[in-house]
Write an enzyme that holds these catalytic residues in place. Sequence first.
Site, PDB file in Angstrom:
ATOM      1  N   TYR A 148      11.111  -7.284  27.099  1.00 19.71           N
ATOM      2  CA  TYR A 148      12.200  -7.743  26.245  1.00 19.71           C
ATOM      3  C   TYR A 148      11.679  -8.094  24.856  1.00 19.71           C
ATOM      4  O   TYR A 148      12.271  -7.693  23.836  1.00 19.71           O
ATOM      5  CB  TYR A 148      12.869  -8.959  26.885  1.00 19.71           C
ATOM      6  CG  TYR A 148      14.130  -9.396  26.178  1.00 19.71           C
ATOM      7  CD1 TYR A 148      15.312  -8.682  26.336  1.00 19.71           C
ATOM      8  CD2 TYR A 148      14.137 -10.513  25.350  1.00 19.71           C
ATOM      9  CE1 TYR A 148      16.475  -9.078  25.676  1.00 19.71           C
ATOM     10  CE2 TYR A 148      15.291 -10.917  24.699  1.00 19.71           C
ATOM     11  CZ  TYR A 148      16.452 -10.194  24.866  1.00 19.71           C
ATOM     12  OH  TYR A 148      17.603 -10.574  24.215  1.00 19.71           O
ATOM     13  N   LYS A 152      12.724  -6.142  21.343  1.00 18.05           N
ATOM     14  CA  LYS A 152      13.435  -6.815  20.261  1.00 18.05           C
ATOM     15  C   LYS A 152      12.615  -6.841  18.972  1.00 18.05           C
ATOM     16  O   LYS A 152      13.171  -6.760  17.867  1.00 18.05           O
ATOM     17  CB  LYS A 152      13.825  -8.231  20.681  1.00 18.05           C
ATOM     18  CG  LYS A 152      14.899  -8.265  21.773  1.00 18.05           C
ATOM     19  CD  LYS A 152      16.173  -7.549  21.333  1.00 18.05           C
ATOM     20  CE  LYS A 152      17.289  -7.679  22.351  1.00 18.05           C
ATOM     21  NZ  LYS A 152      18.543  -7.018  21.909  1.00 18.05           N
TER      22      LYS A 152
END
Length: 295
Positions: A148, A152
């Site tokens: 994640y 991002k």
Amino acid sequence: MTGRLAVVTGAARGLGAGMARELVRHGARVVLLGREEESLRRVADSLPGEAHCFETDVTDDGTMAQVAGRVEDRIGRPSVVVANAGVAEGGPFGESDPATWRRVIEVNLIGSAITARAFLPGLLATRGYFLQIASTAAFGSAPMMSAYCASKAGAEAFAQSLRAELAHQGVGVGVGYLSWTGTDMIRDADQYGVLRELRAHMPPPARRVYPVETVAAWMVAAIERRAPTVYAPPWLRLTQLVRPALPPLVTWLSKRELPRLADRTRFEATGLLGAGGRADQTATAGGTRRSPRCD
């Protein structure tokens, strides 16, 4: 926003659905994109203004190009595109399933780029605005969330590069830095002891969970301003001042706290989190298809 066309990916639930509601409230027409036809249609039918939905996978170049063409032919050229679709998984990197880890990167980073590519002709024609939904994970990488955080950080860099590339053509590009938002992804993460404990060790303001409606309102206000950055909550902007210090600080805290957590809770790979993640996993694995309910 009155009369303008806005496209939102990952709109079957959570922040995507919340942003669609807020955009309609501000007078926009909306197009909802996602993997779940029935959920998309329920959201579209619940909106008090013009709403359309298309079932699609943001990581599929061909399908996204087809959807973008259908949107332009049937509805019009978008002046706002929100790359919101996202999935997450947690747990130790060494125990993560390679396919699941890769899927997070594909949806959150590559899917955002494919979304921008598919709708770029429309944005150029309308001199529109592209909003990339990122996260504090883009600059505050945490343990147990490697996919994640990587996705991002990549999405942030992609949006900043795109902003510089398109500025002279009148297209605005913004990055949304989100903290904890009250979606099923966060609620699912809290079911895992190590992820729950890691959030609990954050300073009180940083671990607060904000309602979807509040975050959606912040995002849409930024769209109206064509803002280059938007922070949810707004005070997060101040963390950019200490950004270089965050990686060593997180490493120091993790070195101290992870052994303590290991004594109290099991570290395990979570798989894709939230109802959206589970739906994505089912669809990617070739789940059962129902009769189309979207355009």
